[in-house]
Design a protein around this motif. Structure first.
Motif, PDB file in Angstrom:
ATOM      1  N   ASN A 223      55.597  54.605  57.007  1.00 31.71           N
ATOM      2  CA  ASN A 223      56.082  53.226  56.984  1.00 31.71           C
ATOM      3  C   ASN A 223      54.878  52.297  57.147  1.00 31.71           C
ATOM      4  OD1 ASN A 223      58.683  54.214  56.827  1.00 31.71           O
ATOM      5  ND2 ASN A 223      59.157  53.888  58.986  1.00 31.71           N
ATOM      6  N   LEU A 224      54.630  51.471  56.143  1.00 29.54           N
ATOM      7  CA  LEU A 224      53.465  50.592  56.133  1.00 29.54           C
ATOM      8  C   LEU A 224      53.917  49.133  56.036  1.00 29.54           C
ATOM      9  CD1 LEU A 224      51.223  52.524  53.558  1.00 29.54           C
ATOM     10  CD2 LEU A 224      51.239  52.755  56.060  1.00 29.54           C
ATOM     11  N   ASP A 225      53.240  48.254  56.787  1.00 29.35           N
ATOM     12  CA  ASP A 225      53.494  46.811  56.747  1.00 29.35           C
ATOM     13  C   ASP A 225      52.166  46.105  56.512  1.00 29.35           C
ATOM     14  OD1 ASP A 225      56.453  46.481  57.632  1.00 29.35           O
ATOM     15  OD2 ASP A 225      55.611  47.855  59.119  1.00 29.35           O
ATOM     16  N   PHE A 226      52.109  45.307  55.440  1.00 20.62           N
ATOM     17  CA  PHE A 226      50.900  44.589  55.074  1.00 20.62           C
ATOM     18  C   PHE A 226      51.131  43.089  55.216  1.00 20.62           C
ATOM     19  CE2 PHE A 226      51.172  48.424  52.550  1.00 20.62           C
ATOM     20  CZ  PHE A 226      49.900  48.987  52.649  1.00 20.62           C
ATOM     21  N   ASP A 227      50.181  42.387  55.818  1.00 22.10           N
ATOM     22  CA  ASP A 227      50.137  40.922  55.761  1.00 22.10           C
ATOM     23  C   ASP A 227      49.073  40.568  54.736  1.00 22.10           C
ATOM     24  OD1 ASP A 227      52.038  40.891  57.695  1.00 22.10           O
ATOM     25  OD2 ASP A 227      50.730  40.194  59.311  1.00 22.10           O
ATOM     26  N   VAL A 228      49.510  40.451  53.477  1.00 25.01           N
ATOM     27  CA  VAL A 228      48.552  40.219  52.391  1.00 25.01           C
ATOM     28  C   VAL A 228      47.875  38.879  52.563  1.00 25.01           C
ATOM     29  CG1 VAL A 228      48.293  40.082  49.890  1.00 25.01           C
ATOM     30  CG2 VAL A 228      49.956  41.668  50.883  1.00 25.01           C
ATOM     31  N   THR A 229      48.671  37.854  52.833  1.00 25.01           N
ATOM     32  CA  THR A 229      48.153  36.523  53.151  1.00 25.01           C
ATOM     33  C   THR A 229      48.953  35.992  54.331  1.00 25.01           C
ATOM     34  OG1 THR A 229      49.670  35.308  51.693  1.00 25.01           O
ATOM     35  CG2 THR A 229      47.644  36.162  50.691  1.00 25.01           C
ATOM     36  N   ALA A 230      48.658  34.779  54.736  1.00 26.34           N
ATOM     37  CA  ALA A 230      49.392  34.174  55.836  1.00 26.34           C
ATOM     38  C   ALA A 230      50.854  33.934  55.468  1.00 26.34           C
ATOM     39  CB  ALA A 230      48.722  32.858  56.251  1.00 26.34           C
ATOM     40  N   THR A 231      51.156  33.906  54.166  1.00 32.33           N
ATOM     41  CA  THR A 231      52.530  33.612  53.727  1.00 32.33           C
ATOM     42  C   THR A 231      53.170  34.773  52.978  1.00 32.33           C
ATOM     43  OG1 THR A 231      51.714  32.631  51.655  1.00 32.33           O
ATOM     44  CG2 THR A 231      52.011  31.152  53.546  1.00 32.33           C
ATOM     45  N   THR A 232      52.438  35.856  52.749  1.00 34.18           N
ATOM     46  CA  THR A 232      52.955  36.987  51.959  1.00 34.18           C
ATOM     47  C   THR A 232      52.905  38.268  52.790  1.00 34.18           C
ATOM     48  OG1 THR A 232      52.105  35.975  49.940  1.00 34.18           O
ATOM     49  CG2 THR A 232      52.754  38.275  49.812  1.00 34.18           C
ATOM     50  N   LYS A 233      54.059  38.919  52.881  1.00 40.83           N
ATOM     51  CA  LYS A 233      54.149  40.189  53.594  1.00 40.83           C
ATOM     52  C   LYS A 233      54.725  41.252  52.675  1.00 40.83           C
ATOM     53  CE  LYS A 233      54.681  38.194  58.208  1.00 40.83           C
ATOM     54  NZ  LYS A 233      55.499  38.162  59.453  1.00 40.83           N
TER      55      LYS A 233
ATOM     56  N   GLY B 289      60.317  25.198  54.963  1.00 38.18           N
ATOM     57  CA  GLY B 289      61.319  26.115  55.506  1.00 38.18           C
ATOM     58  C   GLY B 289      61.921  27.077  54.508  1.00 38.18           C
ATOM     59  N   LEU B 290      61.495  27.030  53.227  1.00 42.12           N
ATOM     60  CA  LEU B 290      62.054  27.916  52.194  1.00 42.12           C
ATOM     61  C   LEU B 290      61.241  29.205  52.113  1.00 42.12           C
ATOM     62  CD1 LEU B 290      64.162  28.212  49.896  1.00 42.12           C
ATOM     63  CD2 LEU B 290      62.412  27.278  48.348  1.00 42.12           C
ATOM     64  N   SER B 291      61.934  30.337  51.971  1.00 39.46           N
ATOM     65  CA  SER B 291      61.266  31.625  51.808  1.00 39.46           C
ATOM     66  C   SER B 291      62.056  32.476  50.829  1.00 39.46           C
ATOM     67  CB  SER B 291      61.135  32.357  53.154  1.00 39.46           C
ATOM     68  OG  SER B 291      62.405  32.641  53.699  1.00 39.46           O
ATOM     69  N   GLY B 292      61.386  33.481  50.265  1.00 42.47           N
ATOM     70  CA  GLY B 292      62.027  34.363  49.302  1.00 42.47           C
ATOM     71  C   GLY B 292      61.684  35.824  49.577  1.00 42.47           C
ATOM     72  N   MET B 293      62.514  36.734  49.051  1.00 39.02           N
ATOM     73  CA  MET B 293      62.318  38.163  49.299  1.00 39.02           C
ATOM     74  C   MET B 293      62.751  38.961  48.081  1.00 39.02           C
ATOM     75  SD  MET B 293      64.351  41.045  50.007  1.00 39.02           S
ATOM     76  CE  MET B 293      65.830  40.434  50.812  1.00 39.02           C
ATOM     77  N   LEU B 294      62.008  40.001  47.754  1.00 40.93           N
ATOM     78  CA  LEU B 294      62.360  40.919  46.682  1.00 40.93           C
ATOM     79  C   LEU B 294      62.186  42.339  47.198  1.00 40.93           C
ATOM     80  CD1 LEU B 294      63.125  41.506  43.712  1.00 40.93           C
ATOM     81  CD2 LEU B 294      60.664  41.519  43.209  1.00 40.93           C
ATOM     82  N   ARG B 295      63.211  43.179  47.009  1.00 42.29           N
ATOM     83  CA  ARG B 295      63.178  44.542  47.515  1.00 42.29           C
ATOM     84  C   ARG B 295      63.652  45.502  46.428  1.00 42.29           C
ATOM     85  NH1 ARG B 295      66.534  44.807  52.546  1.00 42.29           N
ATOM     86  NH2 ARG B 295      64.650  43.901  53.448  1.00 42.29           N
ATOM     87  N   VAL B 296      62.918  46.597  46.254  1.00 40.65           N
ATOM     88  CA  VAL B 296      63.298  47.648  45.313  1.00 40.65           C
ATOM     89  C   VAL B 296      63.321  48.965  46.077  1.00 40.65           C
ATOM     90  CG1 VAL B 296      62.739  48.864  43.179  1.00 40.65           C
ATOM     91  CG2 VAL B 296      62.259  46.412  43.371  1.00 40.65           C
ATOM     92  N   ALA B 297      64.439  49.692  45.985  1.00 36.37           N
ATOM     93  CA  ALA B 297      64.575  50.975  46.694  1.00 36.37           C
ATOM     94  C   ALA B 297      65.020  52.048  45.714  1.00 36.37           C
ATOM     95  CB  ALA B 297      65.587  50.847  47.834  1.00 36.37           C
ATOM     96  N   TYR B 298      64.478  53.242  45.873  1.00 34.31           N
ATOM     97  CA  TYR B 298      64.828  54.377  45.012  1.00 34.31           C
ATOM     98  C   TYR B 298      64.967  55.625  45.871  1.00 34.31           C
ATOM     99  CZ  TYR B 298      64.412  58.132  41.590  1.00 34.31           C
ATOM    100  OH  TYR B 298      64.639  59.257  40.843  1.00 34.31           O
ATOM    101  N   SER B 299      65.993  56.409  45.612  1.00 35.82           N
ATOM    102  CA  SER B 299      66.172  57.671  46.317  1.00 35.82           C
ATOM    103  C   SER B 299      66.641  58.734  45.340  1.00 35.82           C
ATOM    104  CB  SER B 299      67.180  57.515  47.461  1.00 35.82           C
ATOM    105  OG  SER B 299      68.464  57.174  46.955  1.00 35.82           O
ATOM    106  N   SER B 300      66.296  59.973  45.605  1.00 33.35           N
ATOM    107  CA  SER B 300      66.684  61.062  44.714  1.00 33.35           C
ATOM    108  C   SER B 300      66.860  62.347  45.507  1.00 33.35           C
ATOM    109  CB  SER B 300      65.646  61.270  43.605  1.00 33.35           C
ATOM    110  OG  SER B 300      64.442  61.778  44.139  1.00 33.35           O
ATOM    111  N   ILE B 301      67.708  63.223  44.971  1.00 34.82           N
ATOM    112  CA  ILE B 301      67.931  64.557  45.522  1.00 34.82           C
ATOM    113  C   ILE B 301      67.840  65.546  44.372  1.00 34.82           C
ATOM    114  CG2 ILE B 301      69.526  66.106  46.700  1.00 34.82           C
ATOM    115  CD1 ILE B 301      70.861  63.657  47.913  1.00 34.82           C
TER     116      ILE B 301
END
Length: 467
Positions: A225-235, A327-339
């Motif tokens: 599990n990795l968490d990056f603070d790319v910039t002050a406004t981008t995670k 006060g506006l923020s946005g989020m994009l998430r992509v998840a993939y799982s396989s068996i």
């Protein structure tokens, strides 16, 4: 009391197949699968089996969702509640390394006490006498005396089949190592482990040396599990996990259960092994099946080996959009799982290996030796795309989110069967929430789900909720 309304029940102790069934707010359907809650691990859907395979060292928190407003975002899948699991994440600081090594024993909580051959035969005589079924008792006084003294262990055997088939204890081992830490820009949690579990059935060696009929379960697991603070406004968040599993079991699963069936086998119907080392069959006047003894079936009827690989990947980007409006923020998430699961087995029919009955001279009961291979495969995949925005101005917070979910499952039971038709599911989910000073809150959730299990014109439905 930490998880009110949550109930777990473990139905099996078989290595690798001992996952618990979960219920939230009780059972609402006669269909077992219709009572299963939705399981979400780090924003990715898991099955019962997958949840069982997570190393407990990876888990940080568990919570349940059971009211309409919190489960509506999951659509029809959240009808029985939602079990939400969060895994551990790295925190800023120097690297911390944890190593955990465990060893344990598994054993039955309660074991039955069986009558011996003398007691059983005496009660059979008594039952026939009480029912008036025979003018002559099945066992003579001489038979009963030989059962009691044990002077004729092959002609008048006395076998405790439970003790001969099952061990008192079985071993298991769990080894895990994790490292966590990070800086202000990067935080990490990385873990790997190995788990091994053996079954309680005794090992009966295959006389042909070609199969392994032991119960066992082996698992290797890895997570980062990795968490990056790319910039002050981008995670950025990146989660990856994999599990490699190996499950072995005998083909004679029913044979293990027959240890409790008096009509199939008794302590006096056959010896464990004949004097010359050959296997016996049950010679019992209450049945004409003449089935081989349990140890003969476990040793000769082959095995099933299941290999499975699970993988999960989640990529998440969060961006503050104050340059558009405060006060506006946005989020994009992509998840993939396989068996990816497949099994291969070697199987012999119980009529295809010789067993003998001891009666001074040995009588061949069956024919020649043969073995039949079997194979099967299972494939499953799911991906989720999730995006949303949030705007906070003083005491007012407004959130919006949309999500697309698609999954596919294909099962091919036998290699010689035509290709199986895959099962597909897809859905769209939306959420809008308003919060003023944490006093006045309004949520609107809606999900539009569909599956090819229903007819072409009735596949999709809309599931709204307002709270």
């Amino acid at each position: 009391g930490k998880l009110p309304g949550f109930f777990a029940q473990q139905r099996s102790g078989q290595p690798g197949k001992d996952a618990s069934d979960f219920f939230i707010r009780g059972a609402s359907s006669l269909n077992e699968s219709g009572n299963q809650p939705l399981i979400i691990v780090d924003d990715v859907q898991y099955s019962y089996d997958q949840l069982q395979q997570i190393n407990v060292n990876e888990i940080e928190s568990i919570s349940i969702l059971k009211d309409a407003s919190t489960t509506a975002i999951y659509g029809i899948k959240g009808a029985n509640g939602v079990l939400v699991v969060k895994t551990r994440r790295g925190i800023e600081g120097t690297p911390r390394i944890n190593v955990r090594v465990e060893g344990g024993l598994t054993m039955p909580v309660r074991t039955p006490k069986f009558l011996n051959a003398y007691e059983s035969a005496s009660l059979v005589n008594e039952a026939y006498e009480n029912d008036g079924l025979l003018t002559q008792k099945p066992f003579t006084d001489k038979d009963l005396e030989l059962f009691r003294t044990g002077e004729d262990p092959y002609g008048h055997p006395d076998v405790n089949w439970y003790n001969e088939i099952f061990k008192k204890t079985a071993t298991q081992q769990n080894v895990n190592m994790d490292i966590s830490g990070g800086t202000q820009k990067l935080r990490y949690f990385v873990t790997g482990g190995f788990f091994s579990q053996n079954g309680l059935t005794r090992n009966f060696d295959d006389p042909y040396g070609e199969v392994n009929t032991d119960y066992f379960y082996r698992r290797f697991n890895f997570r980062t599990n990795l968490d990056f603070d790319v910039t002050a406004t981008t995670k950025v968040r990146l989660d990856m996990s994999s599990r490699f599993m190996n499950i072995n079991e005998p083909n004679s699963l029913n044979a293990v259960g027959e240890v409790y069936n008096f009509k199939s086998m008794t302590p006096f119907s056959a010896p464990l092994i004949n004097p010359d080392g050959t296997y016996a069959y049950h010679n019992y006047f209450l049945t004409d099946s003449k089935d081989p003894t349990l140890n003969a079936r476990l040793a000769n009827e082959g095995y099933k080996r299941t290999r499975r690989f699970d993988s999960n990947i989640l990529f998440d980007v969060s961006q503050k959009l104050d340059f558009v409006t405060q006060g506006l923020s946005g989020m994009l998430r992509v998840a993939y799982s396989s068996i990816d699961e497949n099994f291969r087995g070697m199987r012999r029919s119980k009529d295809m290996y010789p067993t003998y009955h001891y009666n001074y001279n040995y009588i061949d009961k069956t024919g020649s030796y043969t073995i039949n291979p079997t194979a099967s495969s299972y494939a499953y995949s799911r991906y989720i795309i999730n995006g949303g925005t949030e705007k906070a101005i003083r005491d007012v917070n407004v959130k919006g989110m949309v999500m697309y979910n698609r999954q596919s499952r294909t099962v091919d039971k036998d290699t010689w069967v035509s290709a199986a038709v895959p099962e597909k599911f897809q859905g769209y989910t939306g959420q809008i929430s308003y919060n003023y000073k944490n006093k006045y809150m309004l949520d609107f959730n809606g999900a539009y789900n569909g599956t090819d299990r229903f007819g072409k014109d009735n596949r999709f439905g809309f599931f709204p909720a307002v709270g």
